[in-house]
Design a protein around this motif. Structure first.
Motif, short mmCIF file in Angstrom:
data_model
loop_
_atom_site.label_atom_id
_atom_site.label_comp_id
_atom_site.label_asym_id
_atom_site.label_seq_id
_atom_site.Cartn_x
_atom_site.Cartn_y
_atom_site.Cartn_z
N LYS A 14 0.84 -1.19 0.00
CA LYS A 14 0.00 0.00 0.00
C LYS A 14 0.88 1.24 0.00
N ILE A 15 0.45 2.22 -0.79
CA ILE A 15 1.17 3.49 -0.83
C ILE A 15 0.18 4.61 -0.59
N SER A 16 0.69 5.73 -0.09
CA SER A 16 -0.18 6.86 0.19
C SER A 16 -0.66 7.50 -1.11
N ALA B 188 1.96 9.51 -2.91
CA ALA B 188 3.14 8.81 -3.42
C ALA B 188 3.03 8.61 -4.92
N THR B 189 4.19 8.53 -5.55
CA THR B 189 4.25 8.25 -6.98
C THR B 189 5.17 7.07 -7.22
N LYS C 78 8.05 6.99 -4.46
CA LYS C 78 8.51 8.26 -3.90
C LYS C 78 7.37 8.87 -3.09
N ASP C 79 7.68 9.16 -1.82
CA ASP C 79 6.71 9.85 -0.98
C ASP C 79 7.43 10.97 -0.23
N ASP C 80 6.79 11.49 0.80
CA ASP C 80 7.36 12.62 1.53
C ASP C 80 8.71 12.29 2.16
N SER D 206 10.60 -0.71 -4.44
CA SER D 206 9.39 -1.52 -4.49
C SER D 206 9.68 -2.88 -5.10
N SER D 207 10.36 -2.88 -6.26
CA SER D 207 10.65 -4.17 -6.90
C SER D 207 11.77 -4.04 -7.92
#
Length: 86
Positions: free
Chosen positions: A2-4, A7-8, A48-50, A56-57
């Motif tokens: 799960k990502i926010s 996030a990109t 990429k998030d804050d 990821s893989s």
């Protein structure tokens, strides 16, 4: 995973730990990933998030799917490695 919502997902091709047209952070991560996993040709998927980039893989990349610039980079790096063996 799960990502926010903010996030990109970023994908890049790494060739012996080198990338084309990527920011310094991604290039640095590609080098470190190559040092650890020693996979010469791989697609890296990052989130990429804050807090920055997170791995990821890793996925294989077919030679036929490389861009022209990536193909040239691979050929140049292989030539250097072969010359080093001489």
């Amino acid at each position: 995973q799960k990502i926010s919502e903010r996030a990109t997902v970023v994908k890049c091709v790494s060739i012996f730990g080198k990338t084309i047209n990527r920011c310094e952070n991604i290039s640095y991560l590609a080098e470190r990933i190559y040092e650890v996993f020693r996979v010469p040709l791989v697609e890296i998927v990052l989130v990429k998030d804050d807090s920055g980039y997170k791995l990821s893989s890793l996925a294989p990349v077919k030679y036929s799917h490389l861009s022209r610039d990536e193909t040239e980079m691979l050929q140049n790096l292989l030539e250097k490695r072969v010359k080093h063996l001489d």
